[in-house]
Design a protein around this motif. Structure first.
Motif, PDB file in Angstrom:
ATOM      1  N   VAL A  24      40.581  46.591  48.152  1.00 16.65           N
ATOM      2  CA  VAL A  24      41.006  45.223  48.468  1.00 16.65           C
ATOM      3  C   VAL A  24      42.405  45.320  49.071  1.00 16.65           C
ATOM      4  O   VAL A  24      43.293  45.949  48.495  1.00 16.65           O
ATOM      5  N   GLY A  26      45.601  43.326  51.367  1.00 19.61           N
ATOM      6  CA  GLY A  26      46.234  42.131  51.941  1.00 19.61           C
ATOM      7  C   GLY A  26      47.500  42.552  52.659  1.00 19.61           C
ATOM      8  O   GLY A  26      48.218  43.427  52.179  1.00 19.61           O
ATOM      9  N   LEU A  27      47.770  41.965  53.818  1.00 21.64           N
ATOM     10  CA  LEU A  27      48.906  42.413  54.618  1.00 21.64           C
ATOM     11  C   LEU A  27      49.974  41.330  54.787  1.00 21.64           C
ATOM     12  O   LEU A  27      49.662  40.152  54.962  1.00 21.64           O
ATOM     13  N   GLU A  28      51.211  41.769  54.722  1.00 20.35           N
ATOM     14  CA  GLU A  28      52.334  40.898  55.072  1.00 20.35           C
ATOM     15  C   GLU A  28      52.915  41.485  56.346  1.00 20.35           C
ATOM     16  O   GLU A  28      53.516  42.560  56.318  1.00 20.35           O
ATOM     17  N   VAL A 173      51.397  36.204  56.242  1.00 18.42           N
ATOM     18  CA  VAL A 173      50.829  36.744  55.008  1.00 18.42           C
ATOM     19  C   VAL A 173      49.331  36.453  54.950  1.00 18.42           C
ATOM     20  O   VAL A 173      48.907  35.300  55.051  1.00 18.42           O
ATOM     21  N   SER A 174      48.551  37.491  54.779  1.00 15.56           N
ATOM     22  CA  SER A 174      47.098  37.299  54.688  1.00 15.56           C
ATOM     23  C   SER A 174      46.679  37.172  53.228  1.00 15.56           C
ATOM     24  O   SER A 174      47.388  37.615  52.326  1.00 15.56           O
ATOM     25  N   TYR A 175      45.529  36.591  53.012  1.00 19.01           N
ATOM     26  CA  TYR A 175      44.892  36.681  51.688  1.00 19.01           C
ATOM     27  C   TYR A 175      44.354  38.101  51.539  1.00 19.01           C
ATOM     28  O   TYR A 175      44.180  38.810  52.544  1.00 19.01           O
ATOM     29  N   PRO A 176      44.063  38.522  50.314  1.00 18.26           N
ATOM     30  CA  PRO A 176      43.523  39.884  50.154  1.00 18.26           C
ATOM     31  C   PRO A 176      42.052  39.946  50.561  1.00 18.26           C
ATOM     32  O   PRO A 176      41.177  40.188  49.748  1.00 18.26           O
ATOM     33  N   ASN A 215      49.375  45.814  51.034  1.00 25.52           N
ATOM     34  CA  ASN A 215      49.051  45.718  49.598  1.00 25.52           C
ATOM     35  C   ASN A 215      47.643  46.240  49.363  1.00 25.52           C
ATOM     36  O   ASN A 215      46.700  45.806  50.030  1.00 25.52           O
ATOM     37  N   VAL A 216      47.530  47.161  48.426  1.00 27.95           N
ATOM     38  CA  VAL A 216      46.243  47.809  48.183  1.00 27.95           C
ATOM     39  C   VAL A 216      45.910  47.762  46.692  1.00 27.95           C
ATOM     40  O   VAL A 216      46.767  48.041  45.859  1.00 27.95           O
ATOM     41  N   SER A 217      44.669  47.382  46.392  1.00 28.13           N
ATOM     42  CA  SER A 217      44.175  47.550  45.027  1.00 28.13           C
ATOM     43  C   SER A 217      42.722  47.999  45.117  1.00 28.13           C
ATOM     44  O   SER A 217      42.128  47.993  46.202  1.00 28.13           O
ATOM     45  N   LEU A 226      40.471  40.669  40.990  1.00 25.61           N
ATOM     46  CA  LEU A 226      41.422  41.480  41.747  1.00 25.61           C
ATOM     47  C   LEU A 226      42.074  42.491  40.817  1.00 25.61           C
ATOM     48  O   LEU A 226      42.473  42.155  39.710  1.00 25.61           O
ATOM     49  N   ARG A 229      47.786  45.747  42.206  1.00 29.51           N
ATOM     50  CA  ARG A 229      48.014  46.317  43.531  1.00 29.51           C
ATOM     51  C   ARG A 229      49.338  47.051  43.633  1.00 29.51           C
ATOM     52  O   ARG A 229      50.251  46.833  42.843  1.00 29.51           O
ATOM     53  N   LYS A 282      57.902  46.699  41.218  1.00 25.26           N
ATOM     54  CA  LYS A 282      57.660  45.450  41.927  1.00 25.26           C
ATOM     55  C   LYS A 282      58.696  44.392  41.532  1.00 25.26           C
ATOM     56  O   LYS A 282      58.927  44.134  40.358  1.00 25.26           O
TER      57      LYS A 282
HETATM   58  P1  ADP Z   1      54.204  38.376  46.243  1.00 24.82           P
HETATM   59  O1  ADP Z   1      54.582  36.953  46.030  1.00 24.82           O
HETATM   60  O2  ADP Z   1      54.496  39.261  45.112  1.00 24.82           O
HETATM   61  O3  ADP Z   1      54.661  38.924  47.551  1.00 24.82           O
HETATM   62  P2  ADP Z   1      51.627  37.485  47.049  1.00 24.82           P
HETATM   63  O4  ADP Z   1      50.654  36.894  46.102  1.00 24.82           O
HETATM   64  O5  ADP Z   1      52.354  36.585  47.967  1.00 24.82           O
HETATM   65  O6  ADP Z   1      52.619  38.389  46.254  1.00 24.82           O
HETATM   66  O7  ADP Z   1      50.847  38.531  47.913  1.00 24.82           O
HETATM   67  C1  ADP Z   1      51.462  39.328  48.836  1.00 24.82           C
HETATM   68  C2  ADP Z   1      50.375  40.060  49.599  1.00 24.82           C
HETATM   69  O8  ADP Z   1      49.625  40.867  48.724  1.00 24.82           O
HETATM   70  C3  ADP Z   1      49.389  39.139  50.281  1.00 24.82           C
HETATM   71  O9  ADP Z   1      49.116  39.637  51.572  1.00 24.82           O
HETATM   72  C4  ADP Z   1      48.159  39.229  49.403  1.00 24.82           C
HETATM   73  O10 ADP Z   1      46.974  39.076  50.149  1.00 24.82           O
HETATM   74  C5  ADP Z   1      48.249  40.630  48.865  1.00 24.82           C
HETATM   75  N1  ADP Z   1      47.611  40.782  47.554  1.00 24.82           N
HETATM   76  C6  ADP Z   1      47.778  39.990  46.485  1.00 24.82           C
HETATM   77  N2  ADP Z   1      47.051  40.444  45.444  1.00 24.82           N
HETATM   78  C7  ADP Z   1      46.416  41.559  45.869  1.00 24.82           C
HETATM   79  C8  ADP Z   1      45.510  42.484  45.262  1.00 24.82           C
HETATM   80  N3  ADP Z   1      45.147  42.374  43.979  1.00 24.82           N
HETATM   81  N4  ADP Z   1      45.058  43.499  46.014  1.00 24.82           N
HETATM   82  C9  ADP Z   1      45.438  43.646  47.286  1.00 24.82           C
HETATM   83  N5  ADP Z   1      46.274  42.811  47.913  1.00 24.82           N
HETATM   84  C10 ADP Z   1      46.768  41.768  47.224  1.00 24.82           C
END
Ligand code: ADP
Ligand code: MG
Length: 493
Positions: A24, A26-28, A173-176, A215-217, A226, A229, A282
């Motif tokens: 899974v 998600g990219l920032e 910021v993408s969703y995961p 972000n990788v999980s 989820l 990560r 983190k």
């Molecule tokens: P933060 O506020 O700590 O930066 P966010 O919830 O805004 O965390 O998420 C930051 C990025 O991490 C987003 O792109 C999201 O899609 C990704 N992300 C969040 N949870 C996970 C997960 N469990 N696995 C992979 N990517 C994730």
């Protein structure tokens, strides 16, 4: 609007001892706004300038200096939001994200944590023809870039270059929603393509104008929860992003299979060893003591203004690709190649207008792009203009020249310029379609090669050899179909 039908690709899985795991991601993404001046000051954003030459009092955080928002940058963020089919927030706010670093003179970065300028959107990421993932965008916000610390110029001290300080970034910021390293790379490249079509970011990854925190999980295959990560910081190569994700996912699977727990942390990718390593634990929003920036009023924009920005949004890659397939009958693959860059697409459209789309696509992709690649040139630097290439295709369509001569004319125009029709006229390159002339050329070749004639009569495949000889003797100008017919007739095949 035309919507393509796609199937969802399978997630990438890692085989474990007791079952499969899936990734899974998600990219920032940090995209530098294509703006001549910075987000809150008038200094230049020019890349590669003399260190600390593009720094004004605001960037250097001189006491009492106040930031003034750059309207152009706001417009680029809105344009980008519209390009991501996202909700535009008419009211957004700036916050201070506090931390100490030598390249951050203010001691805080002005960002948008709670009320970003752009809300939810989506990007369609095609991994191969017919397969795509819809990656949802969570939000896009505006923020300042930091300066740069240089540690390798001197053995005894570090230097700080503030040229980059205060440059406008869009954090997307993408969703995961991403499920494989390939999808992550395709997602970044798709974002880059959209940004370049919009002109809001040049997408230059080498210069760091487009970079991503990844972000990788992992989780058991099929699970909808989820996992914990890790975030791999500051990646600006799609190749390394893929390697890093792959390594990181395997590392996490190994920990989990061992009965351990993944620690949520920030990691760095080391390209030389192909591994990721821990950088810091983190950090949470409260670690940064975020609070609304007292120097800036909430940013309010009107619906009318957003509508006027929307009216200036060009046709975007997905729509252009669908239209090229529909209007010009090109294959999805060719449509991808033709729409990779807006300039390429515009060039193709000029060539294809009023002509056969497939032929135009063939010529633009194979001859023009092939030749440009060879010389390391872009379409805008092409020595052969769209109207010149179009004129060559017209000569071809009118059967004034053969395909072979057309390539020759293309080469002449490439090297010397000129009007293709005049070149054909002046250099006597016109295709010979005169039945009598072709017949006599065939006869001459047959007479000169009696042995081959015998052979051809026994084995009709040899006829092709005669066609080649006649084409050669006529300097490629004879109409090949006619030559073929006459060769077969005279050989009595
Ligand atoms: P933060 O506020 O700590 O930066 P966010 O919830 O805004 O965390 O998420 C930051 C990025 O991490 C987003 O792109 C999201 O899609 C990704 N992300 C969040 N949870 C996970 C997960 N469990 N696995 C992979 N990517 C994730
Ligand atoms: Mg974040």
């Amino acid at each position: 609007m035309h919507r393509m039908n796609f199937r969802e690709p399978e997630p990438k899985t890692i085989a474990g001892a007791r079952g499969d795991w899936e990734m899974v991601i998600g990219l920032e993404v940090h995209a530098q706004v294509s703006s001549k001046s910075k987000l809150f000051s008038g200094s230049s954003t020019e890349f590669g300038a003399e260190p600390n030459s593009n720094v004004d009092f605001v960037d250097a955080a001189m006491p009492g200096m106040l930031p003034v928002i750059n309207e152009f940058c706001v417009e680029q963020a809105v344009r980008t939001g519209l390009g991501l089919k996202a909700k535009i927030n008419l009211r957004s706010e700036f916050d201070r994200k506090n931390y100490f670093y030598p390249d951050l003179p203010q001691g805080y970065q002005i960002s948008q944590l709670y009320h970003p300028i752009v809300g939810e959107g989506e990007v369609t990421v095609e991994t191969r023809q017919g397969f795509a993932r819809r990656v949802r965008i969570e939000h896009l916000h505006l923020e300042q870039d930091a300066g740069k610390s240089l540690h390798d110029l001197d053995p005894n001290c570090s230097y700080v270059d503030l040229n980059r300080t205060g440059v406008a970034l869009m954090e997307i910021v993408s969703y995961p929603d991403i499920r494989s390293p390939e999808e992550a790379a395709a997602y970044i490249l798709k974002l880059r393509q959209i940004l370049r079509f919009l002109g809001t970011c040049d997408g230059n990854m080498q210069n760091g104008n487009l970079r991503a925190d990844v972000n990788v999980s992992v989780r058991p295959k099929g699970s909808s929860n989820l996992g914990i990560r890790c975030e791999i910081k500051n990646m600006n190569s799609t190749k390394f992003i893929q390697q890093a994700i792959d390594y990181e996912a395997r590392r996490q699977v190994a920990i989990l299979e061992d009965g351990g727990k993944v620690v949520q942390e920030t990691r760095l990718y080391d390209a030389s060893s192909g591994t990721t390593r821990s950088m810091r634990s983190k950090e949470e929003a409260h670690d940064y003591r975020y609070f609304p920036c007292p120097d800036l009023l909430p940013l309010e924009i009107s619906k009318e203004w957003v509508d006027s920005v929307a009216a200036g949004i060009p046709e975007l890659p997905d729509e252009k690709k669908a239209r090229f397939i529909r209007e010009f009958g090109v294959t999805p693959y060719d449509a991808d190649v033709l729409t990779a860059e807006a300039d390429n697409a515009a060039y193709f459209e000029d060539v294809a207008a009023g002509r056969d789309g497939k032929t135009a696509a063939n010529w633009v992709i194979n001859e023009l792009f092939g030749r440009l690649n060879k010389d390391g040139k872009s379409v805008s630097e092409s020595p052969v203009s769209a109207s010149q290439l179009g004129a060559i295709l017209d000569l071809l369509a009118a059967k004034d020249i053969s395909g072979k001569i057309a390539k020759e004319v293309f080469e002449i125009v490439w090297n010397e310029g000129g009007d293709p029709a005049m070149i054909v006229e002046e250099r006597g390159l016109k295709q010979v379609t005169d039945e009598r002339a072709i017949r006599s050329a065939v006869e001459m070749v047959l007479e000169a090669n009696p042995d081959q004639v015998e052979r051809a009569r026994a084995n009709p495949k040899v006829a092709g050899w005669f066609v080649g000889q006649v084409m050669k003797s006529t300097g490629g100008k004879a109409n090949p179909a006619q030559v073929n017919a006459i060769v077969r007739e005279l050989l009595e095949l």
